[in-house]
Design a protein around this motif. Structure first.
Motif, PDB file in Angstrom:
ATOM      1  N   GLY B  10       0.816  -1.204   0.000  1.00 22.69           N
ATOM      2  CA  GLY B  10       0.000   0.000   0.000  1.00 22.69           C
ATOM      3  C   GLY B  10       0.845   1.248   0.000  1.00 22.69           C
ATOM      4  N   LEU B  11       0.195   2.374   0.238  1.00 21.29           N
ATOM      5  CA  LEU B  11       0.873   3.666   0.268  1.00 21.29           C
ATOM      6  C   LEU B  11       1.269   3.997   1.705  1.00 21.29           C
ATOM      7  N   VAL B  12       2.519   4.378   1.889  1.00 23.37           N
ATOM      8  CA  VAL B  12       3.014   4.722   3.212  1.00 23.37           C
ATOM      9  C   VAL B  12       3.940   5.926   3.089  1.00 23.37           C
ATOM     10  N   THR B  28       4.801 -28.436   1.381  1.00 28.48           N
ATOM     11  CA  THR B  28       5.160 -28.467   2.794  1.00 28.48           C
ATOM     12  C   THR B  28       6.026 -27.253   3.099  1.00 28.48           C
ATOM     13  N   PHE B  29       5.381 -26.173   3.506  1.00 34.01           N
ATOM     14  CA  PHE B  29       6.040 -24.877   3.692  1.00 34.01           C
ATOM     15  C   PHE B  29       7.256 -24.984   4.620  1.00 34.01           C
ATOM     16  N   SER B  30       7.139 -25.751   5.673  1.00 35.10           N
ATOM     17  CA  SER B  30       8.195 -25.831   6.681  1.00 35.10           C
ATOM     18  C   SER B  30       9.468 -26.477   6.159  1.00 35.10           C
ATOM     19  N   SER B  31       9.420 -27.053   4.972  1.00 36.48           N
ATOM     20  CA  SER B  31      10.597 -27.727   4.411  1.00 36.48           C
ATOM     21  C   SER B  31      11.398 -26.842   3.465  1.00 36.48           C
ATOM     22  N   TYR B  32      10.901 -25.647   3.187  1.00 34.70           N
ATOM     23  CA  TYR B  32      11.525 -24.814   2.163  1.00 34.70           C
ATOM     24  C   TYR B  32      12.059 -23.485   2.694  1.00 34.70           C
ATOM     25  N   GLU B  33      13.211 -23.096   2.144  1.00 31.55           N
ATOM     26  CA  GLU B  33      13.757 -21.770   2.381  1.00 31.55           C
ATOM     27  C   GLU B  33      12.959 -20.777   1.536  1.00 31.55           C
ATOM     28  N   MET B  34      12.769 -19.574   2.083  1.00 34.42           N
ATOM     29  CA  MET B  34      11.949 -18.581   1.406  1.00 34.42           C
ATOM     30  C   MET B  34      12.688 -17.258   1.292  1.00 34.42           C
ATOM     31  N   ASN B  35      12.238 -16.439   0.350  1.00 36.03           N
ATOM     32  CA  ASN B  35      12.896 -15.161   0.089  1.00 36.03           C
ATOM     33  C   ASN B  35      11.875 -14.080  -0.259  1.00 36.03           C
ATOM     34  N   TRP B  36      12.339 -12.848  -0.138  1.00 35.67           N
ATOM     35  CA  TRP B  36      11.620 -11.696  -0.679  1.00 35.67           C
ATOM     36  C   TRP B  36      12.497 -11.077  -1.770  1.00 35.67           C
ATOM     37  N   VAL B  37      11.891 -10.763  -2.888  1.00 30.10           N
ATOM     38  CA  VAL B  37      12.553 -10.112  -4.018  1.00 30.10           C
ATOM     39  C   VAL B  37      11.684  -8.930  -4.414  1.00 30.10           C
ATOM     40  N   ARG B  38      12.304  -7.800  -4.745  1.00 32.16           N
ATOM     41  CA  ARG B  38      11.515  -6.641  -5.124  1.00 32.16           C
ATOM     42  C   ARG B  38      11.913  -6.113  -6.491  1.00 32.16           C
ATOM     43  N   THR B  91      10.111   1.911  -2.786  1.00 37.91           N
ATOM     44  CA  THR B  91       8.934   1.747  -3.635  1.00 37.91           C
ATOM     45  C   THR B  91       9.182   0.663  -4.672  1.00 37.91           C
ATOM     46  N   ALA B  92       8.357  -0.367  -4.659  1.00 39.13           N
ATOM     47  CA  ALA B  92       8.573  -1.507  -5.542  1.00 39.13           C
ATOM     48  C   ALA B  92       7.426  -2.505  -5.410  1.00 39.13           C
ATOM     49  N   VAL B  93       7.371  -3.424  -6.341  1.00 33.35           N
ATOM     50  CA  VAL B  93       6.540  -4.611  -6.174  1.00 33.35           C
ATOM     51  C   VAL B  93       7.390  -5.629  -5.416  1.00 33.35           C
ATOM     52  N   TYR B  94       6.834  -6.173  -4.353  1.00 40.32           N
ATOM     53  CA  TYR B  94       7.539  -7.145  -3.527  1.00 40.32           C
ATOM     54  C   TYR B  94       6.975  -8.537  -3.788  1.00 40.32           C
ATOM     55  N   TYR B  95       7.871  -9.449  -4.159  1.00 38.30           N
ATOM     56  CA  TYR B  95       7.492 -10.833  -4.433  1.00 38.30           C
ATOM     57  C   TYR B  95       8.050 -11.750  -3.349  1.00 38.30           C
ATOM     58  N   CYS B  96       7.268 -12.714  -2.925  1.00 38.29           N
ATOM     59  CA  CYS B  96       7.856 -13.794  -2.137  1.00 38.29           C
ATOM     60  C   CYS B  96       8.180 -14.915  -3.119  1.00 38.29           C
ATOM     61  N   ALA B  97       9.263 -15.598  -2.866  1.00 34.51           N
ATOM     62  CA  ALA B  97       9.737 -16.617  -3.798  1.00 34.51           C
ATOM     63  C   ALA B  97      10.309 -17.797  -3.023  1.00 34.51           C
ATOM     64  N   TRP B 110       7.053 -18.168  -7.553  1.00 34.59           N
ATOM     65  CA  TRP B 110       6.941 -16.773  -7.165  1.00 34.59           C
ATOM     66  C   TRP B 110       5.471 -16.427  -6.935  1.00 34.59           C
ATOM     67  N   GLY B 111       5.231 -15.498  -6.025  1.00 35.51           N
ATOM     68  CA  GLY B 111       3.889 -14.970  -5.869  1.00 35.51           C
ATOM     69  C   GLY B 111       3.605 -13.934  -6.944  1.00 35.51           C
ATOM     70  N   GLN B 112       2.415 -13.353  -6.917  1.00 33.47           N
ATOM     71  CA  GLN B 112       2.032 -12.373  -7.926  1.00 33.47           C
ATOM     72  C   GLN B 112       2.542 -10.974  -7.587  1.00 33.47           C
ATOM     73  N   GLY B 113       2.992 -10.796  -6.356  1.00 37.36           N
ATOM     74  CA  GLY B 113       3.569  -9.519  -5.943  1.00 37.36           C
ATOM     75  C   GLY B 113       2.568  -8.603  -5.271  1.00 37.36           C
ATOM     76  N   THR B 114       3.092  -7.711  -4.423  1.00 39.36           N
ATOM     77  CA  THR B 114       2.283  -6.686  -3.782  1.00 39.36           C
ATOM     78  C   THR B 114       3.045  -5.368  -3.860  1.00 39.36           C
ATOM     79  N   LEU B 115       2.354  -4.315  -4.241  1.00 42.39           N
ATOM     80  CA  LEU B 115       3.000  -3.029  -4.503  1.00 42.39           C
ATOM     81  C   LEU B 115       3.112  -2.205  -3.229  1.00 42.39           C
ATOM     82  N   VAL B 116       4.316  -1.738  -2.968  1.00 41.59           N
ATOM     83  CA  VAL B 116       4.568  -0.822  -1.855  1.00 41.59           C
ATOM     84  C   VAL B 116       4.988   0.519  -2.439  1.00 41.59           C
TER      85      VAL B 116
END
Lengths: 112, 120
Positions: B10-12, B28-38, B91-97, B110-116
């Motif tokens: 959102g807007l901040v 199985t989410f608990s078995s995987y390493e996760m990241n944020w990419v923007r 300011t960017a689209v943030y993806y979890c991957a 990858w997720g579809q992204g969320t805009l910050v």
């Protein structure tokens, strides 16, 4: 500022072949696997090539990857209009702090 | 089917805070390493942060170190990114991957992204 350098753009006619280079160093490409991602306009990136030259299920064999020393290359043969997208290489880098993943500068593929 | 769905963008205002979430399903989410990419508007991809499957190992890009905090709740199949002291350049689209495979060298989903948007 990315540490992996790609050409800003490449283009070719439908059916032709393009190659995209990704140049790095011994701290990244030279000692780690390279992956490639395709980003169609307005969408999230999609894995295209992993561990230098492997294709995930569903990725056609028109896409290929290779690595030599501190550089990697993505090849696309039989170019189609649907291949128009931005392409990024990526790998881990150990030159800065631990656990630093780096992406290439990105290459826009245009089908003429 | 593997799904990653981000939310919380959102807007901040500059200096403000925001918490992003990523809901995972289909694996199985608990078995995987996760990241944020923007990805800033019109720019390339930038890796932001990594968290191991247990949450015990965390890495950050220098550009966000000290301001962002990655975390996960394996019981809720969720990944989070707490963003403080936000700047215009965040300011960017943030993806979890998801980090895939035994080599842990690539992002296979990858997720579809969320805009910050950081702006006054």
């Amino acid at each position: 500022q990315s540490v992996l350098t790609q050409p800003p753009s490449v283009s070719a006619a439908p059916g032709q072949k393009v190659t995209i280079s990704c140049s790095g160093s011994s701290s990244n490409i030279g000692n780690n696997y390279v992956s490639w991602y395709q980003q169609l306009p307005g969408t999230a990136p999609k894995l295209l090539i992993y561990e230098n030259n492997k294709r995930p299920s569903g990725i056609p064999d028109r896409f290929s990857g290779s690595k030599s020393g501190t550089s990697a290359t993505l090849g696309i043969t039989g170019l189609q209009t649907g291949d128009e997208a931005d392409y990024y290489c990526g790998t881990w880098d150990s030159s800065l702090s631990a656990g630093n993943y780096v992406f290439g500068t990105g290459t826009k593929v245009t089908v003429l | 089917e593997v799904q990653l769905v981000e939310s919380g963008g959102g807007l901040v205002q500059p200096g403000g805070s925001l918490r992003l979430s990523c809901a995972a399903s289909g694996f199985t989410f608990s078995s995987y390493e996760m990241n944020w990419v923007r990805q800033a508007p019109g720019k390339g991809l930038e890796w932001v942060s990594y968290i191991s499957s247990s949450g015990s190992t965390i890495y950050y890009a220098d550009s966000v170190k000290g301001r962002f905090t990655i975390s996960r709740d394996n019981a809720k199949n969720s990944l989070y990114l707490q963003m403080n002291s936000l700047r215009a350049e965040d300011t960017a689209v943030y993806y979890c991957a998801r980090l895939g495979g035994y080599s842990g060298s690539y992002f296979d989903y990858w997720g579809q992204g969320t805009l910050v948007t950081v702006s006054s």
